[in-house]
Design a protein around this motif. Sequence first.
Motif, PDB file in Angstrom:
ATOM      1  N   ILE A  14      42.171  31.259 -32.329  1.00 35.19           N
ATOM      2  CA  ILE A  14      40.681  30.726 -32.911  1.00 35.19           C
ATOM      3  C   ILE A  14      40.743  30.067 -34.224  1.00 35.19           C
ATOM      4  O   ILE A  14      42.188  29.391 -34.424  1.00 35.19           O
ATOM      5  CB  ILE A  14      41.219  32.269 -34.576  1.00 35.19           C
ATOM      6  N   GLY A  15      40.154  29.155 -34.140  1.00 40.00           N
ATOM      7  CA  GLY A  15      40.099  28.058 -34.607  1.00 40.00           C
ATOM      8  C   GLY A  15      41.343  26.331 -34.867  1.00 40.00           C
ATOM      9  O   GLY A  15      41.002  26.399 -33.185  1.00 40.00           O
ATOM     10  N   GLY A  16      41.839  26.280 -35.198  1.00 49.43           N
ATOM     11  CA  GLY A  16      42.501  25.035 -35.232  1.00 49.43           C
ATOM     12  C   GLY A  16      43.482  25.471 -34.791  1.00 49.43           C
ATOM     13  O   GLY A  16      44.782  25.928 -34.655  1.00 49.43           O
ATOM     14  N   TRP A  17      44.486  23.917 -35.168  1.00 47.90           N
ATOM     15  CA  TRP A  17      46.405  24.727 -35.445  1.00 47.90           C
ATOM     16  C   TRP A  17      46.313  25.594 -36.116  1.00 47.90           C
ATOM     17  O   TRP A  17      47.779  26.289 -36.420  1.00 47.90           O
ATOM     18  CB  TRP A  17      47.209  23.339 -35.877  1.00 47.90           C
ATOM     19  N   ALA A  18      46.050  25.607 -37.586  1.00 52.27           N
ATOM     20  CA  ALA A  18      45.633  27.140 -39.061  1.00 52.27           C
ATOM     21  C   ALA A  18      46.038  27.583 -38.300  1.00 52.27           C
ATOM     22  O   ALA A  18      46.241  28.892 -39.282  1.00 52.27           O
ATOM     23  CB  ALA A  18      44.783  26.587 -39.657  1.00 52.27           C
ATOM     24  N   GLY A  19      45.304  27.746 -37.256  1.00 50.66           N
ATOM     25  CA  GLY A  19      45.174  29.580 -36.525  1.00 50.66           C
ATOM     26  C   GLY A  19      46.319  30.005 -35.838  1.00 50.66           C
ATOM     27  O   GLY A  19      45.900  30.485 -34.438  1.00 50.66           O
ATOM     28  N   SER A  20      47.155  29.053 -35.826  1.00 48.58           N
ATOM     29  CA  SER A  20      48.808  28.867 -34.581  1.00 48.58           C
ATOM     30  C   SER A  20      49.381  30.776 -35.469  1.00 48.58           C
ATOM     31  O   SER A  20      49.312  30.865 -35.488  1.00 48.58           O
ATOM     32  CB  SER A  20      49.618  28.385 -35.044  1.00 48.58           C
ATOM     33  N   ALA A  21      49.465  30.989 -33.839  1.00 50.78           N
ATOM     34  CA  ALA A  21      51.420  31.944 -33.851  1.00 50.78           C
ATOM     35  C   ALA A  21      52.237  31.570 -33.180  1.00 50.78           C
ATOM     36  O   ALA A  21      51.940  30.486 -32.280  1.00 50.78           O
ATOM     37  CB  ALA A  21      50.714  33.031 -32.891  1.00 50.78           C
ATOM     38  N   VAL A  22      52.739  32.056 -33.354  1.00 56.41           N
ATOM     39  CA  VAL A  22      54.918  31.310 -32.374  1.00 56.41           C
ATOM     40  C   VAL A  22      54.309  32.628 -31.356  1.00 56.41           C
ATOM     41  O   VAL A  22      55.006  34.244 -31.990  1.00 56.41           O
ATOM     42  CB  VAL A  22      55.467  31.273 -33.786  1.00 56.41           C
TER      43      VAL A  22
END
Length: 437
Positions: free
Chosen positions: A148-156
Amino acid sequence: MIKAFAVPALLSAAVAVFAYTWYSEPQQPLAGFASLTHTPNPSTAPAFAAHLASSNMEDFVHSASVSGLGGGDLMAVWFAGTREGSADVQIRSARFDAETRQWSAERVLATRKGTEQAVGKRIRKLGNPVISLAPDNRLWLFYVSVSIGGWAGSAVNAMVSDDLGETWSTPRQLVTTPFLNISTLVRGAPVFHADGSIGLPVFHADGSIGLPVYHEFLGKFPEYLHLNADGHVQGKYRIGKARYSLQPSVVPLDEHRAVALLRYSGEQDHRLLASRTEDSGRTWSKPHALEPSNPNSSVAAVGRPDGSLLVAMNDLEDGRFRLTLYATDSNLDNWRTLGELDESPNPWGEPIPHAEFPAVILEKFRDSGGARFADREAVFLERVTARMCSGHGCEFDYEYPYFTRDAEGNYHLVYSWNDMFIKHLTFNEAWLAERRP
């Protein structure tokens, strides 16, 4: 009925409860850092070589990392696609053969659809892969995905190979935050801990993993994840409570001390930042500014046998048109330039005229290991002109360096070269010694 204005407050409260539970859970002390020491052979002749690790000229390539595999062989990974953030981005790899001194053809390791099926959630895009060989000879790959969203919504996500990258496990998503598991990105090289051998600066087969990560949601700040030997999160530690820094590059100095060099992401100082730990990564000092400039760009660092550091970075206040190699002491007080690794022909990074570009870029291409593509130079020139030139002229871009030091004591640096290739530089201590004033 809950009033509309009360929803944000309830959401904030829920986040606070989850966060408190996450951070207040007892966490075990971290074992000391493992280190691999090499004593350079003084009779070794200076060696330096440049290669192009990637080979596809069609795609935007970015954010490479590299790991030694033993015997001088290497594996590099990066992301490639139409552009950063596009749905067609893939995690790709290539292998360097120490005997032939050549990089192999590219191979796809992870895709958006494949990751989506593996983790059981929608995936919008992929990015930032990191590869590293663990002391138990398992090869780890960590990469970013966004739901969801941009890079702020990342997971590893994590994958592991037991046969030096021939086959890989199904991607698995790390649980790094207590709420929605979002806003964790990876970029820096993992650090391995000597579990079971505390106090001994040696690798240990059951060692755990220290993974430098960072956040971009509700502020930008770095953290240090502690994973067990199977890649499951055991704890997380804020690196210095910084607010405007990210992409930590962590270099152990001994079994308990390490330094994290940080990309500055604020709007004022534009300086490289550093934070320190003296308890193997559990607590970190407040970040402080260092001598070199940093234009909000990634930095790479690696330790040397004498305890000093090598650092590759864009030492500019603005732009990424120059990549410089530095040496510094472990206190980060004395910085010495070892030379420019790549730079624009214009000292201020201004675009050069279209008429001058073909000759300049072809010379740089050949010097970078482009000889293997001699029969495709016309294609290269067409693609790089379309990518790097505009009505104002043609620019140059060298960014996102990543360092490693292999079991033989040689240094390997990979970085994004004009958005067209992943470039690989390799050199030894004898070559570095020639750069002393």
